[in-house]
Write a protein that holds these residues in place. Sequence first.
Motif, PDB file in Angstrom:
ATOM      1  N   THR A   1       0.836  -1.205   0.000  1.00 57.37           N
ATOM      2  CA  THR A   1       0.000   0.000   0.000  1.00 57.37           C
ATOM      3  C   THR A   1       0.866   1.248   0.000  1.00 57.37           C
ATOM      4  O   THR A   1       0.582   2.229  -0.699  1.00 57.37           O
ATOM      5  CB  THR A   1      -0.925  -0.004   1.234  1.00 57.37           C
ATOM      6  N   ASP A   2       1.936   1.219   0.786  1.00 59.73           N
ATOM      7  CA  ASP A   2       2.862   2.355   0.830  1.00 59.73           C
ATOM      8  C   ASP A   2       3.528   2.552  -0.524  1.00 59.73           C
ATOM      9  O   ASP A   2       3.706   3.692  -0.990  1.00 59.73           O
ATOM     10  CB  ASP A   2       3.916   2.122   1.918  1.00 59.73           C
ATOM     11  N   ALA A   3       3.908   1.445  -1.168  1.00 63.26           N
ATOM     12  CA  ALA A   3       4.519   1.545  -2.501  1.00 63.26           C
ATOM     13  C   ALA A   3       3.529   2.116  -3.510  1.00 63.26           C
ATOM     14  O   ALA A   3       3.892   2.909  -4.389  1.00 63.26           O
ATOM     15  CB  ALA A   3       5.009   0.168  -2.955  1.00 63.26           C
ATOM     16  N   ALA A   4       2.249   1.743  -3.391  1.00 63.90           N
ATOM     17  CA  ALA A   4       1.233   2.281  -4.294  1.00 63.90           C
ATOM     18  C   ALA A   4       1.060   3.785  -4.093  1.00 63.90           C
ATOM     19  O   ALA A   4       0.891   4.540  -5.062  1.00 63.90           O
ATOM     20  CB  ALA A   4      -0.101   1.561  -4.060  1.00 63.90           C
ATOM     21  N   LEU A   5       1.118   4.238  -2.840  1.00 63.87           N
ATOM     22  CA  LEU A   5       1.046   5.677  -2.577  1.00 63.87           C
ATOM     23  C   LEU A   5       2.229   6.398  -3.222  1.00 63.87           C
ATOM     24  O   LEU A   5       2.073   7.481  -3.810  1.00 63.87           O
ATOM     25  CB  LEU A   5       1.021   5.930  -1.070  1.00 63.87           C
ATOM     26  N   TYR A   6       3.394   5.805  -3.107  1.00 64.18           N
ATOM     27  CA  TYR A   6       4.584   6.406  -3.731  1.00 64.18           C
ATOM     28  C   TYR A   6       4.388   6.547  -5.239  1.00 64.18           C
ATOM     29  O   TYR A   6       4.720   7.581  -5.830  1.00 64.18           O
ATOM     30  CB  TYR A   6       5.805   5.542  -3.422  1.00 64.18           C
TER      31      TYR A   6
END
Length: 683
Positions: free
Chosen positions: A405-410
């Motif tokens: 999820t954090d990678a998707a936000l990035y």
Amino acid sequence: MDTSQEPSGDDLAALLPYLRDVVFRTRGRTYWSYLSPSWETLTGYTVEESLGQHILDLVHPEDRQQNAAVRDALADGQAPASQHVKRMIRKDGRVIWVEVDVRPVYEPGSEVPAGIGTLRDVSDRIRLHATLQEERHMAHATLAALSEGVIVLDFARRIRFMNAAAQELTGVNETAVRNHPITEVIRIQGASLGAAIHDSIAHQYPRFLSGRTQLVIGDGTVADADLAITPLVENGRARGCVIVIRDVREQRQLQTQLTYQANHDLLTRLSNRAAMQDALTREHSRAMRHSTPYTLLLIDLDHFKMVNDHYGHAFGDDVLRQVANAIQHSLRESDMLARWGGEEFLALLPDTDQEEGAAVAERARLTVERLDLHCHGLRVPLTVSIGVGCNAHLQDPAESVLLRTDAALYEAKQAGRNQVWCDGKSGLDVLGMAVRVQQALQLHYLRLAFQPIFDLTTGHEVGHEALARLWSAEGRFYAAKTFIQAARRLNLLHLVDAALIPQAMAHCSALQSTRSTRLHFVNISADLLRRPEYIRRVIETALEACAHCAGTRNSDLPLVLELSAREFGDDTRKIRAALAPLLDFGMQLAIDRFSTGYASLRHLGELPVNYIKLEGDLLRNVASSASMRAVIRGIQHMADDTGARIIVEHVQDADTDALARDLGIDWAQGNFYAAAQEPQSLA
């Protein structure tokens, strides 16, 4: 979610100075971390003297084993709460009896729960119980003076005495109920009063009814109360009992406030990170048991620092509150929203697949975009970027779902912000590269290549820079620029440094043992410098690796730490403090990617910089810009004044080499002079 009735921090602060009970909080199982002002009255010690001390230090030696058993039972989850009596030793040496009401509270990042509760001096009550056994005739006068309600029962459980406080608490008159069975007069909720009295008299042992016990008052209302039932024993036989009733409405209100504050962000009134982590753990376990999906939305306010800087932090706080409220109302009733940190929010969507989660995320994005925010009459536009991740692979741990999820936000931010990005959508594949970095760390597949640095005047090799290289488990080779960004984004860069710096030191040591005079440049990240434990490891490695240079300790070693000018911004005090142990050891400092920006100039003026590294592209602009030549000359003058040497990097062709020589640059490196000596494949 309506939080208008939740207790506030101001209410809590107003209550504390007036409570006779000591409100406390422990850290882990053993240390005081908070004590209310009543502590000094209770023990004679100031709060400052006691914070951080072991909780058993003041407990009477004969009661310590019992206290430790209670503490361990709470910490191990064997009991949800405890109310017990123990002896404590005051500062003046006097022994007092205290009643402890404690329950565990789980804190973020800790497997051992803290404790939260109250202490009350019950020495009078203990002495009173003894007095009842020895001097029955003096009891009524003493009992009548107590602020706690006291009811005396005979062996048949009939009321023989009620003091004024008991009559006030229960709403009944003693004269009217004397000789009546207690269960016909006093009603409680949350426990069986008759069973507790029977048990206490039958076993001749005190019983306590607390926690959720509520006293039903004469008019039908209820009040939080704790009851202590103590048998009256004479000649080895129980002749009745004494019931002590304590009004704990204020205490339970305070505990409710403390519990609320432990699980909520006080600015936005949303759940905090700790509460969300607990909820995510529970939801992940539930999803694993039932093979159901859940989705996470990681929401970040775009350019929020500019809002704070331009409009002020007070307006920024108001923006966070309005955004939190807007997102909350855009979610479904079953969804949970928490402030994850700073301007980030995390939403947990149970029983939701990624497609459904993306639709909820888009609704939240539009809701924020349409907010009508104004400051000083001007509309302030605001948008959010949202990363969406789902437990598509049920065997994955919750941490992996969060990571995706954090990678998707990035990716959403890299793609231009103000949009929703789902895990798995094509993009820069930060997460995939981060996985390769983690595998390389585990398998020791991170290696160094060495690019020579040449003196442009003599043509001699004067040093080299250690360049990071990664070999994947499949034998594929990656240069630093393809994986360092992913490592930085997902907080892995300090681990990369920790793996490569010892290699650089070993290479440096091997060359120095042959009396080589070449310098060894190695990159070091701000991520590592923010972690003192890793700095200690670097120095421990240097103590062994730099044995050949032991005579140069506290002078310049041939090892040069290369730090990017962008790593710390313009906070030179923070940089100096972080670098101090390494520079004191004798390592030198190089500033990479130097520019004429404010941060770079502060670094040069306030740090002990030995080398300035310029990008080759900066020199290539000189050919078409006379003003750029003047800028380079200015940098050279600054370097001369501060005693630093200039090195130009990434020299790829003869034209750039000629420009460097024409400008009088000291040293240079790049593929034009020699390709980096690459490490051998580990496949």
